[in-house]
Design a protein around this motif. Structure first.
Motif, mmCIF file in Angstrom:
data_model
loop_
_atom_site.group_PDB
_atom_site.id
_atom_site.type_symbol
_atom_site.label_atom_id
_atom_site.label_comp_id
_atom_site.label_asym_id
_atom_site.label_seq_id
_atom_site.Cartn_x
_atom_site.Cartn_y
_atom_site.Cartn_z
ATOM 1 N N LEU A 362 4.335 6.948 -4.223
ATOM 2 C CA LEU A 362 3.206 6.635 -3.353
ATOM 3 C C LEU A 362 2.975 5.129 -3.251
ATOM 4 C CD1 LEU A 362 0.746 7.404 -1.642
ATOM 5 C CD2 LEU A 362 -0.534 7.743 -3.786
ATOM 6 N N ALA A 363 3.105 4.417 -4.339
ATOM 7 C CA ALA A 363 2.844 2.971 -4.343
ATOM 8 C C ALA A 363 3.812 2.199 -3.453
ATOM 9 C CB ALA A 363 2.923 2.441 -5.769
ATOM 10 N N ASP A 364 4.979 2.766 -3.202
ATOM 11 C CA ASP A 364 6.000 2.073 -2.408
ATOM 12 C C ASP A 364 6.143 2.645 -0.998
ATOM 13 O OD1 ASP A 364 6.759 0.456 -4.639
ATOM 14 O OD2 ASP A 364 7.831 2.199 -5.441
ATOM 15 N N ALA A 365 5.509 3.783 -0.745
ATOM 16 C CA ALA A 365 5.704 4.504 0.516
ATOM 17 C C ALA A 365 4.801 3.968 1.617
ATOM 18 C CB ALA A 365 5.444 5.988 0.300
ATOM 19 N N TYR A 366 5.150 4.295 2.855
ATOM 20 C CA TYR A 366 4.294 4.018 4.012
ATOM 21 C C TYR A 366 4.556 5.077 5.075
ATOM 22 C CZ TYR A 366 2.148 2.005 8.139
ATOM 23 O OH TYR A 366 1.373 1.831 9.256
ATOM 24 N N PRO A 367 3.538 5.897 5.455
ATOM 25 C CA PRO A 367 2.264 6.020 4.726
ATOM 26 C C PRO A 367 2.473 6.889 3.488
ATOM 27 C CG PRO A 367 2.261 7.426 6.668
ATOM 28 C CD PRO A 367 3.580 6.709 6.660
ATOM 29 N N SER A 368 1.805 8.050 3.383
ATOM 30 C CA SER A 368 2.068 8.946 2.252
ATOM 31 C C SER A 368 3.528 9.394 2.278
ATOM 32 C CB SER A 368 1.167 10.178 2.323
ATOM 33 O OG SER A 368 1.671 11.228 1.516
ATOM 34 N N PRO A 369 4.178 9.510 1.127
ATOM 35 C CA PRO A 369 5.568 9.995 1.118
ATOM 36 C C PRO A 369 5.691 11.464 1.519
ATOM 37 C CG PRO A 369 4.743 9.756 -1.122
ATOM 38 C CD PRO A 369 3.701 9.150 -0.231
ATOM 39 N N LEU A 370 4.566 12.156 1.657
ATOM 40 C CA LEU A 370 4.603 13.582 1.991
ATOM 41 C C LEU A 370 4.514 13.854 3.492
ATOM 42 C CD1 LEU A 370 2.302 14.930 -0.882
ATOM 43 C CD2 LEU A 370 4.805 14.906 -0.775
ATOM 44 N N VAL A 371 4.316 12.814 4.318
ATOM 45 C CA VAL A 371 4.283 13.036 5.765
ATOM 46 C C VAL A 371 5.678 13.418 6.245
ATOM 47 C CG1 VAL A 371 2.402 11.376 6.069
ATOM 48 C CG2 VAL A 371 4.770 10.641 6.432
ATOM 49 N N SER A 372 5.751 14.124 7.350
ATOM 50 C CA SER A 372 7.051 14.510 7.889
ATOM 51 C C SER A 372 7.690 13.347 8.641
ATOM 52 C CB SER A 372 6.902 15.701 8.839
ATOM 53 O OG SER A 372 6.357 15.281 10.077
ATOM 54 N N HIS A 409 -10.122 -10.815 3.164
ATOM 55 C CA HIS A 409 -10.210 -9.603 2.347
ATOM 56 C C HIS A 409 -8.959 -8.747 2.583
ATOM 57 C CE1 HIS A 409 -14.630 -9.442 1.016
ATOM 58 N NE2 HIS A 409 -14.392 -10.667 1.458
ATOM 59 N N GLN A 410 -8.068 -8.716 1.615
ATOM 60 C CA GLN A 410 -6.762 -8.070 1.752
ATOM 61 C C GLN A 410 -6.594 -6.849 0.840
ATOM 62 O OE1 GLN A 410 -4.151 -9.217 3.835
ATOM 63 N NE2 GLN A 410 -5.510 -10.761 4.686
ATOM 64 N N LYS A 411 -7.627 -6.485 0.100
ATOM 65 C CA LYS A 411 -7.486 -5.421 -0.894
ATOM 66 C C LYS A 411 -7.149 -4.063 -0.263
ATOM 67 C CE LYS A 411 -8.245 -7.476 -4.873
ATOM 68 N NZ LYS A 411 -9.458 -7.201 -5.660
ATOM 69 N N LEU A 412 -7.526 -3.860 0.977
ATOM 70 C CA LEU A 412 -7.177 -2.600 1.643
ATOM 71 C C LEU A 412 -5.675 -2.387 1.607
ATOM 72 C CD1 LEU A 412 -8.035 -0.153 3.410
ATOM 73 C CD2 LEU A 412 -7.735 -1.624 5.405
ATOM 74 N N TYR A 413 -4.920 -3.473 1.761
ATOM 75 C CA TYR A 413 -3.465 -3.404 1.740
ATOM 76 C C TYR A 413 -2.924 -3.342 0.317
ATOM 77 C CZ TYR A 413 -4.349 -5.318 6.431
ATOM 78 O OH TYR A 413 -4.814 -5.543 7.692
ATOM 79 N N SER A 414 -3.362 -4.273 -0.526
ATOM 80 C CA SER A 414 -2.779 -4.378 -1.857
ATOM 81 C C SER A 414 -3.073 -3.157 -2.724
ATOM 82 C CB SER A 414 -3.262 -5.656 -2.558
ATOM 83 O OG SER A 414 -4.675 -5.642 -2.720
ATOM 84 N N LEU A 415 -4.184 -2.484 -2.479
ATOM 85 C CA LEU A 415 -4.534 -1.289 -3.248
ATOM 86 C C LEU A 415 -3.959 -0.004 -2.646
ATOM 87 C CD1 LEU A 415 -8.271 -2.116 -4.081
ATOM 88 C CD2 LEU A 415 -6.312 -2.241 -5.635
ATOM 89 N N GLY A 416 -3.368 -0.107 -1.456
ATOM 90 C CA GLY A 416 -2.767 1.074 -0.821
ATOM 91 C C GLY A 416 -3.769 2.189 -0.557
ATOM 92 N N ILE A 417 -4.971 1.813 -0.164
ATOM 93 C CA ILE A 417 -6.061 2.785 -0.048
ATOM 94 C C ILE A 417 -5.804 3.815 1.043
ATOM 95 C CG2 ILE A 417 -8.495 3.011 0.634
ATOM 96 C CD1 ILE A 417 -8.952 0.340 -0.883
ATOM 97 N N ARG A 418 -5.335 3.381 2.193
ATOM 98 C CA ARG A 418 -5.146 4.323 3.311
ATOM 99 C C ARG A 418 -4.058 5.339 3.007
ATOM 100 N NH1 ARG A 418 -5.060 -0.225 8.049
ATOM 101 N NH2 ARG A 418 -3.401 -0.979 6.698
ATOM 102 N N GLU A 419 -2.991 4.880 2.375
ATOM 103 C CA GLU A 419 -1.904 5.795 2.016
ATOM 104 C C GLU A 419 -2.363 6.795 0.953
ATOM 105 O OE1 GLU A 419 -0.016 1.773 3.067
ATOM 106 O OE2 GLU A 419 -1.828 2.530 2.092
#
Length: 431
Positions: A362-372, A409-419
């Motif tokens: 998950l930390a390396d994926a974009y977005p969730s690794p479970l999407v098709s 403010h870049q934490k949205l990206y660095s924390l991977g919140i959306r994924e």
């Protein structure tokens, strides 16, 4: 013939009624096989972590299975002053989500109608490129897949603001008149000729000889003019009549100020360079602002509900309530990876998962690794994100104003919140 006649009658009825009265269907996650306790616990904790980390002052998450909303929740406040709580019907500046919500459906329809060819030189339709040696052979397919070698971004604000910070009065006035008609913000109006200056700079911009994936939003600045030329219709009117009205997406549109919405508009950034105040109700992106707020790269506002209707339309491959607005073949073409051999994950205008996404943590994926692999969507600079997964029938929408009070403010990206949030719903369905 009867089917065509019926479709015509239905579409005509929608147009005569104005916006279709389409309410979203809601159900609890558990009724569709999701672990509701798991979802609430995980989503609440991830969002709270984001707020505590100053990734955003507030946000909302909407998730649907099939065309049924199973989760829609608002968190936090409009600003860190905690004066106004986020509401489910708040309007957000969509930033680059505009690309797939504004010009892209129009381009898809024009391809459907044979008025655009993805593999013809774009200069066939955009005349200024016919005499540009480095641009005359670029195709629309290459451009939309970010494979054309175009410059990623041009800061047009540099043409308007002096090094001292003062605004050049020949380009921006504080009052409306015949030569300054495009409104940039309260008390700021852009010279009518400035858009032509922007187009000239785009037309003369550099093109890389190396054809590889390089994200560029330049042509999205000129797509509205192209759409008007090919349809003979005002760009905003074309979108309203052909997409937003049939979808029932009442709030999806440009320039929300003056439309008398009951919805509150979430502010974005405290602009210290140009507008010298908190930007609220006007597009955050400076390039879109200099086009009077109506552009293909940014400028659209919407609620989560109205964005969901748009993403259902895409997830259902161009259909809404039995009406075919765009052919399934065209939607599938636009939403598939175009140049995987060049390590380019992009579709036509749409973002796609990383090519090896399913193999990643998950930390390396974009977005969730479970999407098709069939899934697609787009993100926005202001902190927005939309994603549709036709195979799993999951639609995910995340809205925030992460640029408040500053884009630093870049934490949205660095924390991977959306994924991480998206991943919760895939895991909840598997339990």
């Amino acid at each position: 013939m009867k089917k065509l006649l019926l479709s015509f009658i239905l579409i005509t009825s929608v147009m005569q009624l104005g916006f279709a009265q389409r309410s979203l269907i809601h159900a609890s996650p558990s009724t569709l096989g999701f672990d509701e306790v798991f979802i609430n616990h995980k989503v609440d904790s991830i969002i709270q972590m984001g707020i505590d980390s100053l990734a955003f002052p507030g946000a909302q998450v909407l998730v649907a299975k099939n065309d049924t909303v199973i989760f829609h929740k608002a968190y936090g406040y409009h600003t860190y002053e905690n004066n106004q709580p986020v509401a489910l019907n708040d309007l957000y500046d969509l930033a680059s989500v505009t690309k797939i919500a504004g010009p892209l459906p129009a381009l898809m329809k024009l391809v459907d109608e044979g008025k655009l060819d993805l593999d013809e030189p774009f200069s066939t339709y955009w005349k200024p490129w016919r005499n540009r040696k480095d641009k005359k052979d670029l195709t629309l397919r290459e451009i939309l897949a970010h494979q054309a070698g175009l410059v990623p971004y041009i800061v047009f604000l540099e043409k308007v603001v002096r090094d001292s910070g003062k605004i050049k009065r020949r380009f921006v006035h504080q009052s409306y008149n015949n030569r300054f008609q495009g409104q940039v913000y309260d008390g700021l109006f852009i010279n009518n000729r400035f858009e032509r200056k922007m187009n000239r700079i785009i037309n003369r911009s550099d093109v890389s000889d190396e054809k590889k994936y390089l994200y560029s939003g330049l042509t999205f600045l000129i797509f509205p003019t192209l759409i008007e030329q090919l349809t003979g219709t005002d760009y905003q009117t074309y979108l309203e009549e052909n997409f937003y009205q049939p979808l029932g997406s009442r709030t999806l549109g440009y320039l929300p100020i003056g439309k008398n919405y009951v919805n509150d508009i979430v502010p974005t950034e405290v602009d210290s360079l140009f507008r010298k105040t908190l930007v609220k109700g006007w597009v955050h992106d400076e390039n879109a602002a200099l086009k009077g707020g109506v552009s293909g790269n940014a400028g659209l506002f919407a609620t989560a509900d109205d964005l969901a209707k748009l993403m259902f339309f895409y997830q259902n491959y161009g259909r809404v309530d039995g009406l075919k607005l765009i052919s399934a073949e065209t939607v599938k073409e636009f939403t598939k990876v175009q140049f995987p051999e060049n390590d380019n994950r992009r579709g036509l205008g749409f973002d796609k998962p990383l090519l090896n996404n399913a193999e990643l943590a998950l930390a390396d994926a974009y977005p969730s690794p479970l999407v098709s692999p069939e899934s697609f969507g787009h993100s926005g600079f202001t902190g927005t994100f939309v994603w549709a997964d036709p195979e799993n029938k999951l639609t995910y929408i995340f809205l925030s104003n992460r640029v408040y009070p500053s884009r630093d403010h870049q934490k949205l990206y660095s924390l991977g919140i959306r994924e991480a949030l998206q991943d919760v719903f895939y895991r909840a369905e598997q339990k």
